[in-house]
Write an enzyme that holds these catalytic residues in place. Structure first.
Site, short mmCIF file in Angstrom:
data_model
loop_
_atom_site.label_atom_id
_atom_site.label_comp_id
_atom_site.label_asym_id
_atom_site.label_seq_id
_atom_site.Cartn_x
_atom_site.Cartn_y
_atom_site.Cartn_z
N TYR A 1 18.40 58.02 64.22
CA TYR A 1 18.24 56.65 64.71
C TYR A 1 18.77 56.51 66.14
O TYR A 1 18.90 55.40 66.65
CB TYR A 1 18.99 55.67 63.80
CG TYR A 1 18.35 55.47 62.43
CD1 TYR A 1 17.09 54.87 62.32
CD2 TYR A 1 18.99 55.87 61.28
CE1 TYR A 1 16.50 54.69 61.08
CE2 TYR A 1 18.41 55.69 60.03
CZ TYR A 1 17.16 55.09 59.94
OH TYR A 1 16.58 54.90 58.71
N TYR B 1 12.61 48.58 58.78
CA TYR B 1 13.85 47.81 58.66
C TYR B 1 14.89 48.25 59.67
O TYR B 1 15.91 47.58 59.87
CB TYR B 1 14.40 47.92 57.23
CG TYR B 1 15.36 49.07 56.97
CD1 TYR B 1 14.90 50.36 56.73
CD2 TYR B 1 16.74 48.86 56.96
CE1 TYR B 1 15.78 51.40 56.49
CE2 TYR B 1 17.63 49.90 56.72
CZ TYR B 1 17.15 51.17 56.49
OH TYR B 1 18.02 52.21 56.26
N ARG B 2 14.62 49.36 60.33
CA ARG B 2 15.61 49.97 61.23
C ARG B 2 14.87 51.04 62.00
O ARG B 2 13.94 51.65 61.46
CB ARG B 2 16.68 50.57 60.32
CG ARG B 2 17.83 51.30 60.93
CD ARG B 2 18.70 51.80 59.78
NE ARG B 2 19.83 52.56 60.24
CZ ARG B 2 20.62 53.28 59.44
NH1 ARG B 2 20.38 53.34 58.15
NH2 ARG B 2 21.64 53.94 59.93
C1 LIG Z 1 20.24 64.11 56.64
C2 LIG Z 1 20.49 62.66 56.91
C3 LIG Z 1 20.49 61.76 55.87
C4 LIG Z 1 20.72 60.40 56.12
N1 LIG Z 1 20.78 59.55 55.06
C5 LIG Z 1 21.06 58.25 55.27
C6 LIG Z 1 21.22 57.37 54.16
O1 LIG Z 1 21.19 57.79 53.02
N2 LIG Z 1 21.43 56.06 54.41
C7 LIG Z 1 21.57 55.58 55.69
O2 LIG Z 1 21.80 54.39 55.86
N3 LIG Z 1 21.43 56.41 56.74
C8 LIG Z 1 21.21 57.72 56.57
N4 LIG Z 1 21.14 58.57 57.65
C9 LIG Z 1 21.25 58.00 59.01
C10 LIG Z 1 22.70 57.95 59.58
O3 LIG Z 1 23.17 59.26 59.78
C11 LIG Z 1 23.66 57.14 58.72
O4 LIG Z 1 23.22 55.82 58.56
C12 LIG Z 1 25.09 57.07 59.27
O5 LIG Z 1 25.93 56.47 58.32
C13 LIG Z 1 25.15 56.24 60.57
O6 LIG Z 1 26.14 56.72 61.37
P1 LIG Z 1 27.62 56.13 61.40
O7 LIG Z 1 27.99 55.74 60.03
O8 LIG Z 1 28.45 57.17 62.11
O9 LIG Z 1 27.48 54.84 62.29
P2 LIG Z 1 27.53 54.72 63.89
O10 LIG Z 1 26.66 55.74 64.51
O11 LIG Z 1 28.94 54.66 64.33
O12 LIG Z 1 26.89 53.27 64.04
C14 LIG Z 1 25.58 52.97 63.73
C15 LIG Z 1 25.06 51.95 64.74
O13 LIG Z 1 25.74 50.69 64.53
C16 LIG Z 1 26.22 50.14 65.75
N5 LIG Z 1 27.67 50.03 65.70
C17 LIG Z 1 28.51 50.97 65.24
N6 LIG Z 1 29.75 50.54 65.31
C18 LIG Z 1 29.73 49.32 65.82
C19 LIG Z 1 30.74 48.37 66.12
N7 LIG Z 1 32.01 48.65 65.88
N8 LIG Z 1 30.38 47.18 66.65
C20 LIG Z 1 29.08 46.91 66.91
N9 LIG Z 1 28.07 47.77 66.64
C21 LIG Z 1 28.40 48.98 66.09
C22 LIG Z 1 25.81 51.07 66.86
O14 LIG Z 1 24.67 50.57 67.50
C23 LIG Z 1 25.41 52.38 66.16
O15 LIG Z 1 24.33 53.00 66.77
C24 LIG Z 1 20.91 59.94 57.45
C25 LIG Z 1 20.90 60.87 58.49
C26 LIG Z 1 20.70 62.21 58.21
C27 LIG Z 1 20.72 63.18 59.34
#
Ligand SMILES: Cc1cc2nc3c(=O)[nH]c(=O)nc-3n(C[C@H](O)[C@H](O)[C@H](O)COP(=O)(O)OP(=O)(O)OC[C@H]3O[C@@H](n4cnc5c(N)ncnc54)[C@H](O)[C@@H]3O)c2cc1C
Length: 516
Positions: A94, A472-473
């Protein structure tokens, strides 16, 4: 002219940026202001089918307190420097940790990683942005707190706050993460610290238990947006049940998707099956178990049907692999399992596989862990299917209706195959909706394939939109495009809010297509 920065914020000269950097250093300490290419570069690594340069950050700053975040915002306003916030920064597919627009400063909140409170009786948690799911899991285990997490598949390294800010999903009964969020603290663009729900009431004790507070409820406004920086988030945790019973049902034909959805929906809506059920396509499951396309084919293009059938046979998978779980007392689980078996008998197809039959085999094992809140990284196997590090999630929403899912599946596969790519997808059943999540996997080291993936993604968006479907995203490269799908009135309102709340446009301009 060479610059000491990897990029500069739009409209900001190097001299001005030097001055902003000096101020960041004074407030945060020089060690928390990163400009050197070697340390900034990992933040710029993207998997999207666009040039990395479009998402190169100018610098990275790390904050450890709310006051420091307020100071960062103040400096950004003074120098008109835009800032892109990450919590754990694992938003793979994403946009990863890289900003939506070239030159934005990444505000990395990974060091704000305190678990502020876990209430074992009310089953709630309050965390800072940098807390990972693994950290929270370890905390619960070490303190013998019988609560269960719901998380995204990259669980161990991702975190609840960031995932919820992007309205991510998990696989337990609490799998719709924003639904389970309760209470947020947000630093606004003017530096004010705002708490949603009951959080603004002096002496309040209900911040993590009552979502709505009084007057407008604004939590949703801060997710998938650029109206504030979240510094604390509360959410609900599920009590660990006495019995957890995962099971899988395999279906042999692609065309079974219609009947699968019709079979699952009533069980899901009535909460007989309470978790976010996954209906995973063949290649998803094969890839997560380290099946590589190159094990079967050396020619480029979409994988032919006879090879798909061969993989299905070799890996003992279904064309669709449905993962569900039951939670509760032995009596509750037994009653519900009998209802599921009865419905399956009526359906007249589908191979039921229980934990006892699956043993320790993959992918059952990691699916079971996802449904019971045990972190793992098994799903990263997806990247081995084609190799080359290209991945963009195409995630249209559908009604939980067989005919709709069938139509979406057919359309997605046809477009992917036309561009020489494969359908690697799954449906995640919310209560009444489906998150149809497709990993557009491609070899990013090949410019020609990257171009095809880009064209494919555009066509997926266009053709789905023509039929009334939207995602949705989406990854940062396509956020402006997707904002257009939702129409001008919504955009105008979002812009009005942006202008009112952030007149200098310093918080992640361009995110989700929102600009001043
Ligand atoms: C193999 C694989 C499987 C995956 N499976 C899933 C899944 O099952 N479900 C799912 O939802 N996703 C999935 N993902 C996508 C993603 O990796 C996850 O959603 C992950 O949890 C998002 O990264 P993060 O939790 O580190 O959030 P971050 O990268 O820290 O944040 C996500 C976004 O939210 C915003 N944000 C973050 N922190 C803040 C803040 N403090 N204030 C304001 N805005 C903020 C930013 O814009 C950021 O880009 C997957 C990815 C891979 C590679």
């Amino acid at each position: 002219m060479t610059s000491k920065y990897m990029a500069l914020p739009q409209g900001v000269s190097e001299n001005q940026f030097d001055a902003a950097i000096a101020r960041f250093q004074a407030v945060l300490g020089a060690e928390n202001v990163l400009i050197d290419g070697d340390v900034v570069r990992p933040y710029n690594k993207v998997m999207m089918a666009v040039p990395s340069e479009e998402h190169t950050s100018s610098a990275v700053v790390t904050a450890t307190t709310v006051e420091q975040v307020q100071e960062v915002v103040k400096i950004c306003n003074e120098f008109k420097v835009p800032v892109w916030t990450i919590s754990t920064g694992r938003n793979f597919g994403y946009g990863s940790a890289a900003p939506v627009q070239r030159g934005q400063v990444v505000l990395d909140l990974r060091k704000m990683n305190k678990i502020l409170h876990v209430d074992a009786e009310l089953c709630t948690a309050l965390v800072e942005p940098g807390v990972t799911y693994q950290q929270l899991y370890d905390y619960l285990e070490e303190n013998n707190i019988p609560l269960m997490l719901s998380f995204s598949a990259p669980s161990a390294i991702a975190g609840p706050l960031g995932n919820t800010m992007d309205r991510g999903v998990g696989y337990t009964p609490y799998g719709e993460h924003f639904l389970m969020q309760c209470g947020m603290e947000v630093v606004l663009a003017n530096g004010d610290v705002y708490r949603t729900g009951m959080g603004s009431v002096k002496g309040d004790k209900a911040w993590q238990v009552f979502k709505w507070g009084y007057g407008p409820t604004l939590d949703g406004m801060f997710t998938q947006s650029n109206y504030g920086i979240c510094t604390k988030m509360g959410f609900w945790l599920m009590p660990k049940p006495p019995v957890f019973k995962p099971f899988e049902i395999q279906f042999d034909e692609d065309s079974d998707i219609n009947e699968i959805v019709e079979f699952i929906r009533p069980l899901r809506i009535a909460q007989i099956i309470p978790n976010s059920v996954v209906i995973a396509g063949l290649l998803w499951e094969a890839a997560t178990c380290n099946t590589r396309r190159s094990d079967y084919l050396s020619t480029p293009g979409a994988t032919p049907e006879h090879i798909l059938k061969q993989i299905q046979k070799d890996k003992h998978l279904g064309a669709w692999n449905v993962y569900c779980a039951l939670y509760g007392t032995p009596e509750q689980v037994e009653v519900n399992f009998n209802i599921v078996k009865g419905a399956l008998k009526k359906l007249g197809k589908g191979r039921l596989i229980t934990q006892e039959e699956a043993g320790d085999t993959q992918p059952f094992k990691y699916r079971s862990q996802l449904m019971s809140g045990v972190p793992n990284l098994q799903e990263f196997g997806l990247y081995n299917w084609r190799g080359g590090g290209g991945s963009m999630w195409f995630a249209p929403v559908s009604q939980a209706r067989g005919s709709e899912c069938d139509a979406q599946y057919g359309l997605a596969k046809q477009i992917l195959n036309k561009h020489g790519l494969d359908y690697v997808g799954e449906f995640i059943v919310g209560w009444r909706d489906m998150h149809h999540v497709i990993d557009v996997l491609y070899d990013r080291s090949t410019p020609e394939e990257t171009q095809r993936a880009n064209a494919c993604f555009n066509e997926l968006l266009d053709e789905f939109e023509k039929r009334g479907y939207a995602v949705y995203r989406v990854n940062t490269a396509f956020q402006e495009r997707v904002a257009q799908s939702y129409g001008p009135v919504k955009r105008k309102l979002e812009q009005t809010l942006k202008r009112a709340l952030d007149p200098n446009g310093i918080l992640a301009p361009g995110k989700c297509g929102i600009n001043i």
